[in-house]
Design an enzyme around this catalytic site. Structure first.
Site, PDB file in Angstrom:
ATOM      1  N   GLU A 128      11.791  -8.788   6.347  1.00  0.00           N
ATOM      2  CA  GLU A 128      10.795  -8.987   5.302  1.00  0.00           C
ATOM      3  C   GLU A 128      11.442  -9.392   3.977  1.00  0.00           C
ATOM      4  O   GLU A 128      10.868 -10.169   3.219  1.00  0.00           O
ATOM      5  CB  GLU A 128       9.969  -7.708   5.113  1.00  0.00           C
ATOM      6  N   THR A 180       3.887 -15.794   0.138  1.00  0.00           N
ATOM      7  CA  THR A 180       3.950 -14.406  -0.330  1.00  0.00           C
ATOM      8  C   THR A 180       4.720 -14.302  -1.631  1.00  0.00           C
ATOM      9  O   THR A 180       4.321 -13.591  -2.563  1.00  0.00           O
ATOM     10  CB  THR A 180       4.609 -13.519   0.742  1.00  0.00           C
TER      11      THR A 180
END
Length: 306
Positions: A128, A180
């Site tokens: 991530e 993101t």
């Protein structure tokens, strides 16, 4: 050589008011990863999809996780991976988390289940960080554990599993891109105390609603006064989708992760299908291509198929 296949589900992070601390796993869609433990060192990645993601393990979310797993295990072996992504990158339903979590679970299984639950989450968070520039677990935790996760703390890691009601989840993914990292950059760094108080009340109400299976409390707690007002401007048709879905009977919902996907929770399947039709009507009118999913909350997370 040892070989397994894992199914790694999509996830909905934030759950409207729980920015970076709440997430749930979806039964569908899910990625498929075929992973082989080899005697040759190094990570070999093959893509079996249309997204042309990097095969260099240092630039691939799953590749990073596999490398760290081998390092932490002190192993001189390697992995060969065939990835079939069914969760489109940048969709807002945990594409990078599915890759990272699937890699962590597969590596752990093939290396002899040497990592604890929390260590698995920490391992997947390396992926991530590559994808979003920051380690966060609101997609990773439910992807690995299934159900609904509350991330009370990252440092030290403290993850709680929350009872998942038997709700239906409708997701629309308008075919626009919201990165993101970009969605994080536009967020305000300071919030008014009155907004923080309202947000805390919604988070507490939502968690209480999950524990008590109080669907009306869940619905009225799905309110975000801090993140959604800023991020929603990146998603065409967001306000209309939300309004029409609530009119169709949804309990509530909002942006999935950083978007552009939008999710709605419903008590019954027929309501979830009406919500899907409402979503489709908005994007048909706007002339924007889209994908929709009508699914449920996955209680299992990443699944190993030997």
């Amino acid at each position: 050589m040892k070989k397994i296949t894992v199914h790694s589900p999509g996830t909905v992070a934030n759950l409207v008011c729980g920015f970076d601390i709440l997430g749930l796993a979806l039964k569908e869609p899910y990625d498929i990863m075929e992973v082989t433990l080899t005697d040759q060192p190094g990570i070999i990645i093959h893509n079996r999809d249309e997204y042309n993601l990097p095969t260099d393990p240092d630039k691939n979310v799953a590749g990073v996780v596999f490398k760290v797993a081998l390092e932490q295990a002190g192993s001189s072996q390697g992995f060969e991976v065939v990835m079939e992504k069914r969760i489109k990158p940048g969709s807002g339903i945990g594409s990078s988390a599915a890759s990272a979590a699937g890699a962590a679970v597969a590596a752990n299984h093939l290396l002899g289940n040497i990592f604890s639950r929390d260590e698995l989450v920490q391992l997947a968070m390396h992926g991530e960080k590559l994808a979003a520039g920051v380690k966060h677990a609101d997609n990773i935790a439910p992807c690995i554990l299934g159900g609904i996760s509350l991330i009370r703390s990252i440092h030290p890691l403290d993850i709680l599993s929350i009872p998942a009601p038997d709700l239906w989840v409708t997701v629309v993914h308008p075919q626009v891109e919201v990165r993101t990292s970009d969605a994080r950059q536009i967020l305000r760094q300071q919030v008014l105390l009155k907004d923080a108080i309202r947000q805390w009340g919604n988070i507490a109400g939502l968690v209480t609603g999950f524990f008590t299976n109080d669907l009306q409390l869940i619905g009225r707690s799905l309110e975000d006064v801090i993140i959604e007002p800023v991020r929603s401007i990146l998603i065409p048709g967001f306000d209309e989708v939300k309004t029409t879905c609530l009119a169709a009977g949804a309990l509530g919902g909002g942006i999935s992760g950083s978007g552009p996907s939008i999710f709605m929770l419903s008590e019954h399947q027929h309501t979830a299908q009406k919500v899907e039709a409402a979503m489709q009507a908005v994007y048909e009118r706007l002339g924007i291509a889209y994908h929709t999913y009508v699914t449920t909350i996955s209680k299992t997370g990443v699944t190993i198929i030997e």
